[in-house]
Scaffold this active site. Structure first.
Site, PDB file in Angstrom:
ATOM      1  N   ASP A  86     -69.745 -23.490   4.242  1.00 65.99           N
ATOM      2  CA  ASP A  86     -70.006 -24.846   4.079  1.00 65.99           C
ATOM      3  C   ASP A  86     -71.388 -25.150   3.907  1.00 65.99           C
ATOM      4  OD1 ASP A  86     -67.389 -25.696   4.507  1.00 65.99           O
ATOM      5  OD2 ASP A  86     -67.594 -26.063   6.720  1.00 65.99           O
ATOM      6  N   ASP A 118     -58.221 -26.709   5.970  1.00 68.30           N
ATOM      7  CA  ASP A 118     -58.777 -25.475   5.977  1.00 68.30           C
ATOM      8  C   ASP A 118     -58.359 -24.303   6.548  1.00 68.30           C
ATOM      9  OD1 ASP A 118     -61.026 -26.610   4.544  1.00 68.30           O
ATOM     10  OD2 ASP A 118     -62.151 -26.875   6.218  1.00 68.30           O
TER      11      ASP A 118
HETATM   12  P1  ATP Z   1     -69.302 -29.339   3.550  1.00 66.03           P
HETATM   13  O1  ATP Z   1     -67.931 -29.044   2.928  1.00 66.03           O
HETATM   14  O2  ATP Z   1     -70.506 -28.737   2.853  1.00 66.03           O
HETATM   15  O3  ATP Z   1     -69.281 -29.861   5.047  1.00 66.03           O
HETATM   16  P2  ATP Z   1     -69.672 -32.132   2.928  1.00 66.03           P
HETATM   17  O4  ATP Z   1     -69.803 -32.212   4.269  1.00 66.03           O
HETATM   18  O5  ATP Z   1     -70.947 -32.698   2.199  1.00 66.03           O
HETATM   19  O6  ATP Z   1     -69.472 -30.626   2.383  1.00 66.03           O
HETATM   20  P3  ATP Z   1     -67.555 -33.977   2.727  1.00 66.03           P
HETATM   21  O7  ATP Z   1     -67.730 -34.522   4.124  1.00 66.03           O
HETATM   22  O8  ATP Z   1     -66.152 -33.824   2.503  1.00 66.03           O
HETATM   23  O9  ATP Z   1     -68.405 -32.710   2.442  1.00 66.03           O
HETATM   24  O10 ATP Z   1     -68.017 -35.107   1.787  1.00 66.03           O
HETATM   25  C1  ATP Z   1     -67.735 -35.024   0.288  1.00 66.03           C
HETATM   26  C2  ATP Z   1     -68.006 -36.512  -0.223  1.00 66.03           C
HETATM   27  O11 ATP Z   1     -67.459 -37.525   0.371  1.00 66.03           O
HETATM   28  C3  ATP Z   1     -69.844 -36.823   0.017  1.00 66.03           C
HETATM   29  O12 ATP Z   1     -70.432 -35.992  -0.997  1.00 66.03           O
HETATM   30  C4  ATP Z   1     -69.643 -38.204  -0.033  1.00 66.03           C
HETATM   31  O13 ATP Z   1     -69.747 -38.755  -1.210  1.00 66.03           O
HETATM   32  C5  ATP Z   1     -68.398 -38.576   0.418  1.00 66.03           C
HETATM   33  N1  ATP Z   1     -68.302 -38.788   1.975  1.00 66.03           N
HETATM   34  C6  ATP Z   1     -68.645 -38.294   2.823  1.00 66.03           C
HETATM   35  N2  ATP Z   1     -68.473 -38.656   4.255  1.00 66.03           N
HETATM   36  C7  ATP Z   1     -68.323 -40.190   3.638  1.00 66.03           C
HETATM   37  C8  ATP Z   1     -67.745 -41.052   4.467  1.00 66.03           C
HETATM   38  N3  ATP Z   1     -67.904 -41.166   5.839  1.00 66.03           N
HETATM   39  N4  ATP Z   1     -67.335 -42.454   3.923  1.00 66.03           N
HETATM   40  C9  ATP Z   1     -67.364 -42.400   2.512  1.00 66.03           C
HETATM   41  N5  ATP Z   1     -67.420 -41.304   1.802  1.00 66.03           N
HETATM   42  C10 ATP Z   1     -68.191 -40.220   2.374  1.00 66.03           C
END
Ligand code: ATP
Length: 867
Positions: free
Chosen positions: A332, A595
């Site tokens: 991740d 996952d």
């Molecule tokens: P990883 O898999 O490396 O942890 P990540 O944490 O960046 O990746 P997600 O948390 O699934 O992945 O977030 C994906 C996308 O969703 C982000 O790039 C953002 O645009 C959006 N996002 C993340 N958190 C929020 C939230 N709390 N509210 C709305 N949109 C969000």
């Protein structure tokens, strides 16, 4: 013991009635005092692990071994013919062997048990009218708990309030399809699988949310019942230990066959039967590597303990072996490679980077479409609150003025969150998702149609800086949203992760980033942590591109890509499969419920101890206590070290055992007097296996361990090089012992003195070879692995024991030894030095040969070291 108030059908009566019966108000929960009182009464909510056999039984079990039977028989026969001292020694060996086995087994078992308890498990409970998080062991019947997707149900419960909750009950019922739950009662006759109004300890909430009253805890739960039924003691076994156990069984059979033949030969030549019998028993006991499986279990257990100190808790033992062979790590981004400490550093409105003051509406949206509070919640959302505060807004006041009426929570599938506040609604999420829903955008001069090209440009600029970008939109329910702007946040890389990524790359391990974030952000972070040298060097594939890939190209493309962006959890499974088809040993991280399949499928599923869900932790082979990528690297390093130490132990113990057997065998075959008599062989066997052999389990990690490529997954444990070494050292041992024995006799020493010399020479060569084993395929003095206290202690103790054997009168009587002079010790020293030099020279020669062959064939072969 049933710990419920009334163990009758909770499933067939209305939830309110159950709450009443359990004496709890579902809106308030129990009071703290009441909960404490019930905890006293019902005990902790823990299923006491089936205790397995008691210590006495486990000790007795150590005697249950064909070899021990033979030894006991030998003792009895020896005693029957009047050899009481020898019989006593044999008896002592039998007991000592059992005690050592017992201690080793208990140690390994305890280390593992302690670790399995370290995986944290908490529950959200309503007490005194407030929700709080407590350790699940403190739950009592009557507690009101909240369950959400990803949680493990912490006790048996009656559901009182259910929102689309589904529970995977396969752990309990074997049914793999999740069950849709409701708060309704079902018929009294319903079996566990059909009791939709209840949920059971140990099962997993896969979807939705529910509130429930605890009806049973600990051993009174359905799970507790099952565990009591099964009551199996956990076996410390892995593919490797099983392979080794099989090997030592086969070896034992061969040795017994040789012993029987030797027995026949000796008797045929006229040696008295009892004498011959004791001799071949000594041969067998000496040659059979009894301690091998136990030693392997210890090496693995030590590896597990070392890994836990480095932040990686191994949940199942085979993972320790597999880890060392990892060829790809899929990780991740957020929280693992980065710190998950977000700070908004840029704003954009109408396609332009602007100051916070110009992004006011964006900031308001960020406050309202947000579940966090300052200091508590999702770091992304906390960052939005902080950016509003920094711009002079008052989040509390904004929220009070526009109370929320509806929420569609964030999910990583659609990457968006929506809230409605009466007549106005807000949307926040990934830029593509939000923009796709907006026809207009707000600008300083009022609303105008969305300029997609300008938005794309500014979005690209922000992600190119490694920022995580969120878009905000406003709508009136029923009409299309208007884009308000973007907030971009910085999440610094973990400094330890940078070093760890570099170490993995030099170790020939491919590190791939899998993230839900945008490709541009992912690319920039990949470069920042050193996954690739520059952002443009990263090969990136998005989830959408993955679905478009033709099947024939899929595996190659996946193998060649370093960054996977906007990937859905379902695609992680595809990635693992593709890499495994290419022969990779894959470690994969994950934190969400979705996952779990990928974690289970991966060779090493890695879950997060802090931010992950129970579902992910349960599916994983390893849990990181600090969520840090560096811990994965450390675990791989330890895994390699464990494998090295196993090979070192095996490389040492096999020649030692074979040498012990051969000393007897050669004498029988030659019809010569034994240079070392049976009780003496037993002595050598017992003392050196423990004090010399086991030190290899504690060997420090070799310095260059992360500088060499991963070992090929199919490489066998017993390579040709290892066999060559075993034969060489066995011969050295036998020749040295015979030479010393003969020379001392020729010099006019008594039989007992000559034998004492032979024993000391034998042990001396074993100790010298142990030193050599500290580095398997490089001369140990050149590739010095550093000082090892265990090694020094082991060799010191062994020397002390040999002195006792040589100079203490009682030992002389028991073991037929005699005090010897200086010349005899010179023999020991000389033999040890010569043997050491021969093995080291052998390493040098074969290292050269292997290197030359490696150059011509493109890979290194023949080297003894495990890769
Ligand atoms: P990883 O898999 O490396 O942890 P990540 O944490 O960046 O990746 P997600 O948390 O699934 O992945 O977030 C994906 C996308 O969703 C982000 O790039 C953002 O645009 C959006 N996002 C993340 N958190 C929020 C939230 N709390 N509210 C709305 N949109 C969000």
């Amino acid at each position: 013991m049933k710990t419920t108030a009334h163990p009758e059908a909770f499933h067939s009566r209305p939830a309110t009635e159950i709450a009443g019966q359990l004496g709890v108000d579902p809106q308030q929960g129990l009071s703290t005092e009441e909960a404490e009182a019930r905890l006293e009464r019902f005990g902790p909510n823990a299923v006491t692990a089936p205790s397995g056999p008691g210590p006495l039984l486990r000790l007795l079990r150590q005697f249950h071994d064909p070899l021990i039977y033979v030894l006991i028989l030998a003792g009895v026969v020896t005693a029957a013919f009047g050899g009481y001292v020898d019989a006593g020694v044999i008896g002592g060996v039998v007991v000592l062997n059992a005690v050592i086995g017992f201690v080793q087994e208990s140690r390994a078992q305890r280390a593992l048990e302690a670790l399995s308890r370290m995986v944290p498990l908490e529950a959200i409970v309503l007490r005194d009218g407030a929700l709080r998080r407590i350790p699940a062991v403190r739950l009592v019947p009557g507690d009101v708990v909240e369950l959400a997707a990803g949680d493990r149900v912490p006790a048996d419960v009656r559901l009182t309030d259910v929102r689309l909750a589904e529970v995977d009950e396969s752990a309990l019922t074997g049914e793999s399809v999740p069950v849709l739950k409701s708060a309704d009662a079902v018929v009294e006759e319903a079996v566990v699988a059909d009791r939709t109004g209840c949920a059971y300890s140990g099962t997993l909430v896969t979807r939705g949310w529910a509130r429930a009253v605890v009806t049973a805890t600990g051993g009174a739960t359905e799970l507790g019942d099952i565990q009591h039924l099964v009551a199996t003691a956990e076996v410390v076994a892995t593919p490797l230990t099983r392979k080794l156990a099989r090997f030592s069984r086969q070896l034992s059979v061969a040795i017994v066959a040789v012993a029987v033949a030797a027995f026949a030969l000796g008797v045929f030549r006229g040696t008295p039967v009892p004498e011959m019998f004791t001799a071949v028993v000594a041969l067998a006991v000496g040659a059979i590597p009894e301690g091998l499986p136990a030693a392997v279990a210890i090496v693995l257990a030590i590896g597990v303990v070392r890994m836990s100190r480095r932040g990686a808790i191994v949940r199942n033992l085979p993972a320790v072996e597999t880890l060392g062979g990892t060829t790809v790590i899929c990780t991740d981004k957020t929280g693992t490679l980065t710190q998950n400490r977000m700070t908004v550093t840029a704003f954009a409105v109408a396609g332009r980077v602007v100051s916070p003051a110009e992004a006011r509406e964006c900031l308001v949206a960020g406050v309202l479409c947000n579940d966090a509070r300052i200091g508590e919640g999702d770091p992304t959302e906390i960052a939005l609150l902080e950016s509003a505060l920094a711009a002079g807004l008052d989040p509390e006041a904004i929220r009070a003025a526009a109370p929320r009426t509806e929420t569609v929570p964030f999910e990583s599938e659609n990457r968006m969150m929506t809230t409605v506040h009466g007549a106005v609604g807000y949307l926040k999420g990934a830029v593509e998702e939000v923009a796709a829903r907006c026809a207009d955008e707000s600008t300083p001069d009022g609303v105008r149609p969305l300029d997609a090209a300008a938005l794309d440009r500014v979005h690209r600029e922000l992600t190119g800086r490694g920022l995580r970008v969120l878009a905000f939109a406003r709508f009136t329910p029923g009409s299309a949203p208007t884009l308000l702007g973007l907030q971009a946040m910085h999440d610094p890389p973990r400094p330890e992760a940078v070093a760890a990524v570099a170490a993995c790359r030099s170790a020939g391990i491919d590190v791939k980033m899998i993230t839900g974030d945008h490709a541009g952000t992912a690319r920039a972070i990949a470069a920042a942590v050193g996954l690739v040298d520059t952002p443009s060097a990263a090969r990136v594939l998005t989830g959408a591109e993955l679905t478009e890939l033709p099947e024939a190209e899929f595996d190659d493309a996946v193998a060649a890509t370093q960054v996977f962006a906007r990937v859905s959890p379902g695609q992680k499974l595809q990635l693992v499969r593709a890499l495994q088809r290419r022969g990779h040993v894959v470690a994969m991280t994950g934190d969400g419920v979705n996952d779990a399949p990928a974690l289970r499928r991966a060779d090493i599923g890695v879950a997060m101890g802090r931010n992950g869900t129970d579902a992910a932790r349960q599916a994983a082979d390893m849990v990181l206590t600090d969520d840090d990528f560096a811990s994965i690297e450390a675990a791989v390093r330890e895994g390699r070290s464990v494998f090295d130490n196993l090979r070192k132990f095996i490389a040492w113990t096999l020649p030692a055992n074979i040498g012990e057997g051969m000393v007897v065998l050669v004498a029988i075959v030659l019809g010569a007097t034994l240079p070392i008599v049976p009780v003496q062989i037993l002595w050598i066997n017992m003392t050196t296996a423990v004090f010399l052999g086991l030190t290899m389990a504690f060997e420090p990690t070799e310095a260059g361990i992360m500088g060499r490529p991963p070992r090929p997954p199919k490489r066998p444990l017993f390579t040709a090089a290892l066999l060559r070494r075993v034969v060489l050292v066995s011969l050295l041992l036998v020749v040295a012992a015979f030479a010393a024995y003969r020379a001392e006799l020729a010099a006019g020493l008594s039989l007992a003195e000559a034998r004492t010399s032979a024993i000391n020479v034998f042990v001396g060569v074993q100790a010298a070879y142990l030193l050599s084993c500290r580095s398997l395929d490089r001369p140990v003095l050149l590739a010095w692995p550093g000082r090892s206290r265990m090694f020094a202690l082991g060799v010191g103790l062994t020397a002390g024991l040999q002195l006792l054997l040589t100079y203490v009168p009682v030992m002389n009587t028991w073991f037929h030894t005699a005090p010897v002079g200086v010349r005899s010790w010179l023999w020991v020293l000389g033999a040890a030095v010569v043997a050491f030099a021969v093995v080291e020279a052998d390493k040098l020669i074969w290292h050269r040969v292997a290197a030359r062959r490696g150059i011509s064939s493109g890979r290194e072969g023949g080297a003894l070291r495990a890769r």
